[in-house]
Motif scaffolding. Sequence first.
Motif, short mmCIF file in Angstrom:
data_model
loop_
_atom_site.label_atom_id
_atom_site.label_comp_id
_atom_site.label_asym_id
_atom_site.label_seq_id
_atom_site.Cartn_x
_atom_site.Cartn_y
_atom_site.Cartn_z
N VAL A 1 -43.88 18.63 -38.57
CA VAL A 1 -43.97 19.50 -37.56
C VAL A 1 -42.91 20.08 -37.43
O VAL A 1 -42.89 19.27 -36.24
CB VAL A 1 -45.32 20.12 -36.90
N ARG A 2 -42.01 21.06 -37.48
CA ARG A 2 -40.96 21.37 -37.07
C ARG A 2 -40.55 22.47 -36.38
O ARG A 2 -41.02 23.66 -37.25
CB ARG A 2 -39.98 21.61 -38.47
N LEU A 3 -40.14 22.64 -35.15
CA LEU A 3 -39.53 23.81 -34.91
C LEU A 3 -38.14 24.57 -34.93
O LEU A 3 -37.27 23.56 -35.54
CB LEU A 3 -38.81 23.08 -33.26
N THR A 4 -38.72 25.91 -35.60
CA THR A 4 -37.24 26.70 -36.23
C THR A 4 -36.62 27.11 -35.24
O THR A 4 -37.11 26.82 -34.01
CB THR A 4 -38.54 27.44 -36.67
N GLU A 5 -35.47 27.70 -35.99
CA GLU A 5 -35.00 28.60 -34.78
C GLU A 5 -35.09 29.61 -33.97
O GLU A 5 -34.93 29.91 -32.86
CB GLU A 5 -33.40 28.58 -34.91
N THR A 6 -36.20 29.62 -34.77
CA THR A 6 -37.13 31.40 -34.00
C THR A 6 -37.89 30.73 -33.34
O THR A 6 -38.04 31.36 -32.02
CB THR A 6 -37.99 31.97 -35.12
N GLY A 7 -38.73 29.21 -33.93
CA GLY A 7 -39.22 29.05 -32.59
C GLY A 7 -39.21 28.70 -31.07
O GLY A 7 -39.55 28.53 -29.91
N ARG A 8 -37.58 27.68 -31.65
CA ARG A 8 -36.63 27.33 -29.96
C ARG A 8 -35.90 28.45 -29.28
O ARG A 8 -36.63 28.10 -28.22
CB ARG A 8 -35.35 26.26 -30.52
N ALA A 9 -35.74 29.97 -29.97
CA ALA A 9 -35.21 31.05 -28.95
C ALA A 9 -36.81 31.54 -28.24
O ALA A 9 -36.52 31.76 -27.19
CB ALA A 9 -34.72 31.98 -30.20
#
Length: 173
Positions: free
Chosen positions: A118-126
């Motif tokens: 499971v990886r954090l997306t750029e949207t999730g990180r933002a």
Amino acid sequence: MGETRQRDAIDRILDEWAVQRPDLDVSALAVIGRLSRYAALVQARLDAVFAEHGLQSWEFDVLSALRRAGAPYELTPGELDRALLITSGTTTHRVQRLEARGFVTRRRDDDDRRIVRVRLTETGRAAHEATHDAHAANETRILAGLSPDERDALLGGLQALGRVLGDAAEGGA
């Protein structure tokens, strides 16, 4: 003489039990009842800030676990279970909901196709970054009315209770 402490809802409940069941020792309720009550009060304050940022507390928790993992901000579902102290069924449901929001992706491990990552997306990180500063400030506000000595005493008491309850870091004694 010492300070007079303001009575609270738990004091009222203890008084009622003293009348209704004077034979029963409910003194532990003075601590356990307050822990439960205050946990709910704290959670309500945390949830308010998360809601301002379009998140629920569980969403922030999952995003935080992935962010804390460091680049590439990725964990297996089992690692997420341990990081969040939840069951695998709960993790699966949460990951699916976060994936639908575009906050995480799931992919098979390159070396072992049985493993899902499971990886954090750029949207999730933002979304996490936009919320994290406000969350940290909110936690500071919640404790702001305590003196440093009161805060240290509270922390020490909570750590002692955790020890008694058998709470230890993964791999700890």
